[in-house]
Design a protein around this motif. Structure first.
Motif, PDB file in Angstrom:
ATOM      1  N   ARG A  92     -36.688  34.531 -10.713  1.00 11.57           N
ATOM      2  CA  ARG A  92     -38.136  34.704 -10.500  1.00 11.57           C
ATOM      3  C   ARG A  92     -38.862  34.899 -11.831  1.00 11.57           C
ATOM      4  O   ARG A  92     -39.971  34.377 -12.038  1.00 11.57           O
ATOM      5  CB  ARG A  92     -38.388  35.895  -9.564  1.00 11.57           C
ATOM      6  N   GLU A  93     -38.226  35.639 -12.738  1.00 12.00           N
ATOM      7  CA  GLU A  93     -38.818  35.843 -14.062  1.00 12.00           C
ATOM      8  C   GLU A  93     -38.941  34.515 -14.810  1.00 12.00           C
ATOM      9  O   GLU A  93     -39.963  34.242 -15.462  1.00 12.00           O
ATOM     10  CB  GLU A  93     -37.961  36.828 -14.859  1.00 12.00           C
ATOM     11  N   ALA A  94     -37.905  33.679 -14.722  1.00 16.07           N
ATOM     12  CA  ALA A  94     -37.923  32.405 -15.440  1.00 16.07           C
ATOM     13  C   ALA A  94     -38.993  31.460 -14.904  1.00 16.07           C
ATOM     14  O   ALA A  94     -39.528  30.627 -15.640  1.00 16.07           O
ATOM     15  CB  ALA A  94     -36.548  31.741 -15.345  1.00 16.07           C
ATOM     16  N   HIS A 120     -28.662  28.070  -5.024  1.00 12.57           N
ATOM     17  CA  HIS A 120     -29.304  28.445  -3.766  1.00 12.57           C
ATOM     18  C   HIS A 120     -30.408  29.466  -4.007  1.00 12.57           C
ATOM     19  O   HIS A 120     -31.458  29.428  -3.338  1.00 12.57           O
ATOM     20  CB  HIS A 120     -28.263  28.998  -2.795  1.00 12.57           C
ATOM     21  N   LEU A 121     -30.194  30.363  -4.956  1.00  9.83           N
ATOM     22  CA  LEU A 121     -31.231  31.330  -5.297  1.00  9.83           C
ATOM     23  C   LEU A 121     -32.413  30.633  -5.966  1.00  9.83           C
ATOM     24  O   LEU A 121     -33.566  31.026  -5.762  1.00  9.83           O
ATOM     25  CB  LEU A 121     -30.662  32.408  -6.214  1.00  9.83           C
ATOM     26  N   ILE A 122     -32.131  29.617  -6.760  1.00 10.83           N
ATOM     27  CA  ILE A 122     -33.211  28.854  -7.391  1.00 10.83           C
ATOM     28  C   ILE A 122     -34.056  28.169  -6.324  1.00 10.83           C
ATOM     29  O   ILE A 122     -35.298  28.204  -6.367  1.00 10.83           O
ATOM     30  CB  ILE A 122     -32.634  27.823  -8.381  1.00 10.83           C
ATOM     31  N   VAL A 126     -38.035  28.922  -5.757  1.00 10.70           N
ATOM     32  CA  VAL A 126     -39.057  27.876  -5.850  1.00 10.70           C
ATOM     33  C   VAL A 126     -39.811  27.740  -4.535  1.00 10.70           C
ATOM     34  O   VAL A 126     -41.031  27.547  -4.517  1.00 10.70           O
ATOM     35  CB  VAL A 126     -38.415  26.540  -6.259  1.00 10.70           C
ATOM     36  N   ALA A 127     -39.100  27.867  -3.421  1.00 13.86           N
ATOM     37  CA  ALA A 127     -39.763  27.764  -2.117  1.00 13.86           C
ATOM     38  C   ALA A 127     -40.801  28.859  -1.925  1.00 13.86           C
ATOM     39  O   ALA A 127     -41.802  28.666  -1.230  1.00 13.86           O
ATOM     40  CB  ALA A 127     -38.722  27.828  -1.002  1.00 13.86           C
ATOM     41  N   ALA A 128     -40.578  30.022  -2.557  1.00 15.92           N
ATOM     42  CA  ALA A 128     -41.499  31.153  -2.402  1.00 15.92           C
ATOM     43  C   ALA A 128     -42.605  31.172  -3.447  1.00 15.92           C
ATOM     44  O   ALA A 128     -43.492  32.034  -3.388  1.00 15.92           O
ATOM     45  CB  ALA A 128     -40.706  32.463  -2.464  1.00 15.92           C
ATOM     46  N   LEU A 162     -38.812  21.811  -6.302  1.00 13.65           N
ATOM     47  CA  LEU A 162     -40.247  21.532  -6.386  1.00 13.65           C
ATOM     48  C   LEU A 162     -40.604  20.249  -5.646  1.00 13.65           C
ATOM     49  O   LEU A 162     -41.641  20.170  -4.977  1.00 13.65           O
ATOM     50  CB  LEU A 162     -40.669  21.432  -7.855  1.00 13.65           C
ATOM     51  N   LEU A 163     -39.750  19.247  -5.739  1.00 14.11           N
ATOM     52  CA  LEU A 163     -40.032  17.991  -5.037  1.00 14.11           C
ATOM     53  C   LEU A 163     -39.869  18.138  -3.530  1.00 14.11           C
ATOM     54  O   LEU A 163     -40.430  17.344  -2.767  1.00 14.11           O
ATOM     55  CB  LEU A 163     -39.134  16.877  -5.568  1.00 14.11           C
TER      56      LEU A 163
END
Length: 642
Positions: A92-94, A120-122, A126-128, A162-163
């Motif tokens: 989230r920080e990145a 999976h965390l990425i 991104v979804a949030a 993102l896509l």
């Protein structure tokens, strides 16, 4: 002076090269992996930036590609590994703020220790992300830069995620190519599902399917060999072991099933295969969301049913059409987005067809006595079940209806206690991971009865077990002239992040409720001889626990075999000293297979209970659970290869 290190090329370019070198452009195994020399350095950063990183971060991105574990010398130092919570925080920080160029995100991920195993965390992070509409163009440009030129799995995963939110048709070829890399298949399929379901399905099948029977179809789909798709689609064996719910849905999507049916309007073989795919998508012992996720399901149902007269009247086709009717009547098919009256019209059409003499004669007594096991099982099932989805009683005043549904025995599906509220099946609507429990559990033991004292009931369990993917629980109580179902417990539905949405409290008229439960408890028309024998043996053991306790045993599961519904299996737990109330050590599980002597169920159950009373069942049962060590300690043979 050594030459400056050259960062590796983009992952997308690497996959393109691997495709060119692979026969048919398809990957072996479960997807492409990168060469070992590209998993031993820190890709994606200019050489100057790598020099600025701590030493322990300069040489390891092997975790980006977990399909081949790194050697001990290349593994990540334990003290630098992030816990799941730590990884979620640094990701989230990145991503905050979202950078405008891919190099910045590469640097942030590297400095913070984000690895490929965190993909999976990425995706979740991104979804949030809050993405106002005026930032969409910038975020989309970053996503395309990451997917086209990114050289680490974390960075490319962020681009794919993102896509998933912002992609457009022009991104589909890049997603389809990147998904051939083993570490990126999941994120790529998710992104494609939002853009092009057919491309997503082709990629999923190419990577997931390993069955030899399906490989010719997958090869035709993967290479775009249109003339071969129809012939291969109808050629493979569509048995349950080859065709799970997810595979059935992906095949239908990848093949463009509605288009194929439109192109071949008088093709009974293709029509039968389309019907079979629908049946497998709705399989209760699998993930029923596969059918609900298949957007073309209503159209394919309508095509199959309206053309069902093209099908030859055989037991197999009768079983398929009856299975479709059960799904439409009380299964997940009833939950699809149907135009008003359409589902009822389709059910009526199936009912009229299957009532024609050319179809009803298939399940005559001769077929039920056949030496062919599948023919015998299906004939008996059709005789018991054939009219049930078409002659259901009027909706009870309480709004609750219980339907006991035994599925096609050749498919080895479960017997379900389907609970319908206002005509809609409850379990598949709120719990995706397994079917409603059997009538022996919910009805024979009176669990659905309502009393003033609240009691918790497990209505359904994940096919892999409650300890794995959970179960559906509800509390039932009587409140004056109402019966209340409340305090629901279930795991998060697929795709839900955060708190699980609460289910509403259900209230039923108590008098009508009691009448419906009593009617369902007395319904035995669905059952067959072996199932009746098992139920009577179980009832005898419940009434007389001493039949087993005298042998230091207690009752386990008693029903028909999962692999052979004509066989009764009695399971019991054995512990020395149990009968005296002083059990010692761990228990062993025994299984006793009760032979069918052809006599009525009552007579067979009486003989079985009498044998349990007179002879130690450990002498004729077989160890089926526990541990090898415990079996050997107690002098029994362990039947499994550990």
């Amino acid at each position: 002076m050594s030459a400056p290190a050259v960062p590796p090329s983009a992952l997308y370019d690497q996959v393109l090269r691997l495709r060119q070198e692979s026969p048919d452009g398809l990957p072996p195994g479960r997807g492409f992996d990168l060469p070992a020399d590209l998993r031993t350095d820190l890709p994606g950063l200019p050489a100057g930036l790598r020099a600025d990183l701590p030493a322990d971060l300069r040489t390891d991105f092997s975790a980006d590609l977990p399909s081949e574990p790194p050697s001990e010398s290349r593994s990540e130092p334990r003290e630098t590994r992030l816990s799941r919570g730590e990884a979620a925080d640094v990701i989230r920080e990145a991503l905050n703020p979202l950078p405008e160029d891919s190099a910045t995100l590469h640097r942030r991920f590297a400095e913070l220790g984000v690895r490929g195993r965190h993909r999976h965390l990425i995706q979740s992070a991104v979804a949030a992300l809050p993405l106002p509409s005026d930032e969409h163009a910038t975020a989309r440009a970053l996503a395309r830069e990451l997917t086209r030129s990114g050289s680490t799995v974390p960075a490319v995963t962020a681009g794919l995620a993102l896509l998933t939110r912002l992609g457009e048709p022009e991104d589909v070829p890049y997603l389809s190519t990147l998904g051939l890399l083993r570490s990126l298949t999941g994120p790529a399929v998710q992104a494609l599902d939002a853009l092009d379901r057919r491309s997503a399905a082709v990629l999923w099948l190419v990577i997931s399917v390993r069955r030899g029977e399906l490989l010719p179809l997958v090869r035709a789909l993967g290479t775009g060999n249109v003339p071969a798709i129809r012939s291969e689609l109808v050629a493979f064996r569509a048995e349950p072991r080859f065709l799970g719910a997810a595979t059935a849905r992906r095949i239908a999507e990848a093949a463009g099933l509605p288009d194929l049916l439109a192109e071949h309007p008088a093709d009974p073989v293709l029509l039968a295969r389309a019907a079979r795919l629908l049946v497998r998508m709705a399989c209760a012992s699998d993930d029923v969301t596969e059918l609900l996720t298949y957007r073309e399901a209503p159209a394919v149902y309508e095509t199959v049913v309206t053309r069902a007269g093209l099908l030859p009247p055989t037991l197999e086709q009768h079983a398929t059409l009856l299975s479709l009717a059960l799904d439409l009547s009380s299964g997940p098919g009833a939950l699809l987005d149907w135009p008003s009256g359409c589902r009822e019209t389709l059910l009526g059409s199936l009912g009229r067809l299957l009532a024609e003499p050319s179809w009803t004669v298939l399940a005559d007594l001769d077929a039920e006595r056949s030496a062919d096991a599948d023919r015998r099982l299906r004939a008996g099932w059709i005789r018991r079940t054939g009219r049930r989805p078409f002659t259901r009683p009027a909706a009870p005043d309480s709004g609750l209806r219980i339907e006991i549904v035994a599925t096609d025995p050749v498919d080895r599906g479960p017997v379900e206690t389907r609970i319908l509220v206002d005509g809609r099946p409850l379990v598949p609507a709120v719990f995706a991971h397994g079917p409603a429990l059997s009538p022996e559990l919910l009805l024979d033991e009176g669990l659905l009865r309502a009393a003033p004292e609240p009691h918790r009931v497990r209505l359904a369990e994940a096919w892999c077990g409650e300890g794995c993917c959970g179960a559906l629980h509800v509390t039932i109580r009587r409140d004056g002239d109402r019966v209340v179902w409340e305090d629901w417990r279930r795991p998060p539905p697929p795709g839900i992040r955060g708190p699980v949405p609460e289910l509403p409290v259900l209230r039923f008229d108590a008098t009508a409720y009691d009448a419906e439960i009593a009617r369902a408890e007395g319904d035995r028309a669905w059952s067959w001889r072996a199932r009746a024998v098992a139920r009577l043996i179980k009832a005898g053991l419940v009434d007389r626990p001493d039949l087993l306790s005298r042998w230091d045993a207690r009752r386990g599961w008693t029903s028909t075999g999962a692999e052979d519904p004509e066989v009764v299996q009695v399971h019991f737990w054995y512990q020395p000293g149990l009968g005296a109330g002083r059990p010692e050590g761990d228990p062993l599980v025994f299984r006793w297979t009760v032979p069918d002597d052809g006599t009525p169920p009552e007579a067979q159950a009486a003989v079985a209970l009498r044998r349990l009373a007179e002879e130690d069942p450990k002498k004729y049962g077989r160890v089926s659970g526990g541990t090898r060590k415990r079996a050997e300690e107690l002098g029994y043979t362990w039947p499994f290869d550990d």
